[in-house]
Every structure is written in C-alpha cells, then in structure tokens.
Design a protein around this motif. Structure first.
Motif, PDB file in Angstrom:
ATOM      1  N   GLU A   1      -6.029   5.483  -6.506  1.00 42.70           N
ATOM      2  CA  GLU A   1      -5.118   4.440  -6.017  1.00 42.70           C
ATOM      3  C   GLU A   1      -5.897   3.202  -5.562  1.00 42.70           C
ATOM      4  O   GLU A   1      -5.431   2.077  -5.730  1.00 42.70           O
ATOM      5  CB  GLU A   1      -4.240   4.979  -4.887  1.00 42.70           C
ATOM      6  N   THR A   2      -7.080   3.394  -4.992  1.00 42.44           N
ATOM      7  CA  THR A   2      -7.908   2.253  -4.599  1.00 42.44           C
ATOM      8  C   THR A   2      -8.378   1.495  -5.839  1.00 42.44           C
ATOM      9  O   THR A   2      -8.443   0.261  -5.834  1.00 42.44           O
ATOM     10  CB  THR A   2      -9.108   2.717  -3.750  1.00 42.44           C
TER      11      THR A   2
ATOM     12  N   SER B   1      -7.189  11.353  -5.353  1.00 43.55           N
ATOM     13  CA  SER B   1      -6.000  10.489  -5.391  1.00 43.55           C
ATOM     14  C   SER B   1      -6.252   9.168  -4.691  1.00 43.55           C
ATOM     15  O   SER B   1      -5.838   8.112  -5.163  1.00 43.55           O
ATOM     16  CB  SER B   1      -4.811  11.195  -4.739  1.00 43.55           C
ATOM     17  N   SER B   2      -6.944   9.228  -3.579  1.00 43.32           N
ATOM     18  CA  SER B   2      -7.248   8.016  -2.827  1.00 43.32           C
ATOM     19  C   SER B   2      -8.143   7.081  -3.633  1.00 43.32           C
ATOM     20  O   SER B   2      -7.927   5.862  -3.672  1.00 43.32           O
ATOM     21  CB  SER B   2      -7.919   8.382  -1.505  1.00 43.32           C
TER      22      SER B   2
ATOM     23  N   ARG C   1       3.896   1.569  -1.222  1.00 44.40           N
ATOM     24  CA  ARG C   1       4.473   1.725  -2.565  1.00 44.40           C
ATOM     25  C   ARG C   1       3.435   2.283  -3.534  1.00 44.40           C
ATOM     26  O   ARG C   1       3.752   3.095  -4.399  1.00 44.40           O
ATOM     27  CB  ARG C   1       4.996   0.388  -3.082  1.00 44.40           C
ATOM     28  N   MET C   2       2.190   1.846  -3.365  1.00 44.16           N
ATOM     29  CA  MET C   2       1.130   2.294  -4.248  1.00 44.16           C
ATOM     30  C   MET C   2       0.895   3.803  -4.103  1.00 44.16           C
ATOM     31  O   MET C   2       0.663   4.504  -5.077  1.00 44.16           O
ATOM     32  CB  MET C   2      -0.154   1.522  -3.922  1.00 44.16           C
ATOM     33  N   PHE C   3       0.974   4.314  -2.870  1.00 45.10           N
ATOM     34  CA  PHE C   3       0.693   5.726  -2.625  1.00 45.10           C
ATOM     35  C   PHE C   3       1.929   6.620  -2.764  1.00 45.10           C
ATOM     36  O   PHE C   3       1.822   7.833  -2.669  1.00 45.10           O
ATOM     37  CB  PHE C   3       0.079   5.913  -1.233  1.00 45.10           C
ATOM     38  N   LYS C   4       3.093   6.032  -2.992  1.00 40.15           N
ATOM     39  CA  LYS C   4       4.321   6.821  -3.050  1.00 40.15           C
ATOM     40  C   LYS C   4       4.261   7.940  -4.085  1.00 40.15           C
ATOM     41  O   LYS C   4       4.648   9.070  -3.788  1.00 40.15           O
ATOM     42  CB  LYS C   4       5.524   5.924  -3.293  1.00 40.15           C
TER      43      LYS C   4
ATOM     44  N   LYS D   1      -6.663   1.280  -8.643  1.00 40.42           N
ATOM     45  CA  LYS D   1      -5.487   0.530  -9.089  1.00 40.42           C
ATOM     46  C   LYS D   1      -5.311  -0.735  -8.257  1.00 40.42           C
ATOM     47  O   LYS D   1      -5.048  -1.802  -8.799  1.00 40.42           O
ATOM     48  CB  LYS D   1      -4.227   1.393  -8.965  1.00 40.42           C
ATOM     49  N   LEU D   2      -5.453  -0.594  -6.953  1.00 41.91           N
ATOM     50  CA  LEU D   2      -5.272  -1.721  -6.044  1.00 41.91           C
ATOM     51  C   LEU D   2      -6.282  -2.830  -6.323  1.00 41.91           C
ATOM     52  O   LEU D   2      -5.973  -4.010  -6.191  1.00 41.91           O
ATOM     53  CB  LEU D   2      -5.399  -1.250  -4.593  1.00 41.91           C
TER      54      LEU D   2
ATOM     55  N   VAL E   1       0.843  -1.204   0.000  1.00 44.35           N
ATOM     56  CA  VAL E   1       0.000   0.000   0.000  1.00 44.35           C
ATOM     57  C   VAL E   1       0.874   1.248   0.000  1.00 44.35           C
ATOM     58  O   VAL E   1       0.594   2.216  -0.704  1.00 44.35           O
ATOM     59  CB  VAL E   1      -0.952  -0.011   1.212  1.00 44.35           C
TER      60      VAL E   1
ATOM     61  N   THR F   1       1.759   9.613  -5.119  1.00 47.61           N
ATOM     62  CA  THR F   1       0.879  10.647  -4.577  1.00 47.61           C
ATOM     63  C   THR F   1       1.585  11.424  -3.473  1.00 47.61           C
ATOM     64  O   THR F   1       1.492  12.650  -3.399  1.00 47.61           O
ATOM     65  CB  THR F   1      -0.409  10.006  -4.028  1.00 47.61           C
TER      66      THR F   1
END
Length: 162
Positions: free
Chosen positions: A117-118, A113-114, A85-88, A120-121, A83, A90
């Motif tokens: 990224e969600t 942004s949240s 790494r995913m938000f890095k 993408k996850l 998680v 942003t």
C-alpha cells in the motif's frame, strides 16, 4: 474559502499548493487552535487526573505539537481519508489473517500489505521494487542504509508512469 478553492487551481506559478494551504491555515486555523488550547488548559485543572475527561484533555495537550503540525506544513492533509481508503481492501481482508496458520504468518502478511500500500501511495511498481529490495538485502546492504530502500526513495525505474 472552500477547501476546493484552497487545493484547486487558484495558485500562481511561484506559489505552490502546499505553500498556499500553509498560509491559509496560519490565517484561519491558528486563532481557532489558540482558543482551543486556552480552553483545554483552563479545564485541565478542573478534572481529576484519573477522570476520563481529565485524561483526554491532558493527552491532547501532550500531543499538541503533533496535532498542530498541519499549520506549518501545507503538505499534511487535515484528515486521513485518502490513507484510510487506500487501506480499506486490506482491512476488509483482515478476517483472512485468522487462517494464515500462525501469529508470525499474520505479522508477515501485515508487513507485506503495508509495504504494498505504501508503494501504491508513492507511485511505485511493487513487484520489481520488492525484488530490488530483496536483492539489496541479499547483497549485504548495511542496516544503517535500509532507509534508502523505502518506497519513497525507490529508483526512478520503479516509478509507475502516469
């Protein structure tokens, strides 16, 4: 047993990886957690409530259920590296928020942004998904049904084919 062996391909067709990880955690993590909790309980009374160590110990004990949830649910990762790494990207763009013009603009950017990224996850194509969400809201979907709009509940046509 190494983590790669637990999360790797050592599973029977009947046994899911999360089931295997949960069984492994119950066998190896529970004894460690029991010793840790006994230590914290023993030392909680040795520190004043306003003391930083006392506050930290009491906080951990209050959060014990959440802290140990990973033992019973093999789907939960032991760390948040994926998680993070995913938000890095942003987080690296965080300085740009200062130039959005207002606190409301910064808050809207954070929410957007949240959501992205969600998506993408959860393997959801964000652009058509967001159009669908806005259409659903525009068609007066009751707030009680907004949970259906979350990325992990997105209809299959928005899933990214892999």
């Amino acid at each position: 047993m190494r983590r790669t062996q637990i999360e790797g391909s050592f599973f029977s067709p009947v046994q899911s990886p999360s089931h295997h990880r949960g069984a492994h955690r119950r066998q190896f993590s529970v004894p460690i957690l029991e010793r840790l909790k006994a230590f914290l309980v023993t030392h909680a009374d040795r520190h004043l409530s306003k003391n930083k160590m006392g506050q930290a110990i009491r906080y951990v004990l209050r959060q014990w259920g959440d802290l140990t949830r990973f033992v019973d649910d093999g789907r939960i990762d032991l760390d948040t590296n994926a998680v993070e790494r995913m938000f890095k990207p942003t987080i690296l763009l965080r300085k740009n928020v200062h130039f959005l013009g207002s606190d409301e603009g910064a808050e809207a950017w954070g929410i957007h942004s949240s959501i992205i990224e969600t998506c993408k996850l959860n393997g959801v194509n964000a652009e058509p998904y967001l159009k669908w969400v806005f259409d659903q809201i525009a068609m007066k979907l009751p707030r009680s049904e907004y949970e259906k709009l979350l990325p992990w509940n997105a209809p299959p046509e928005f899933w990214i084919k892999r």
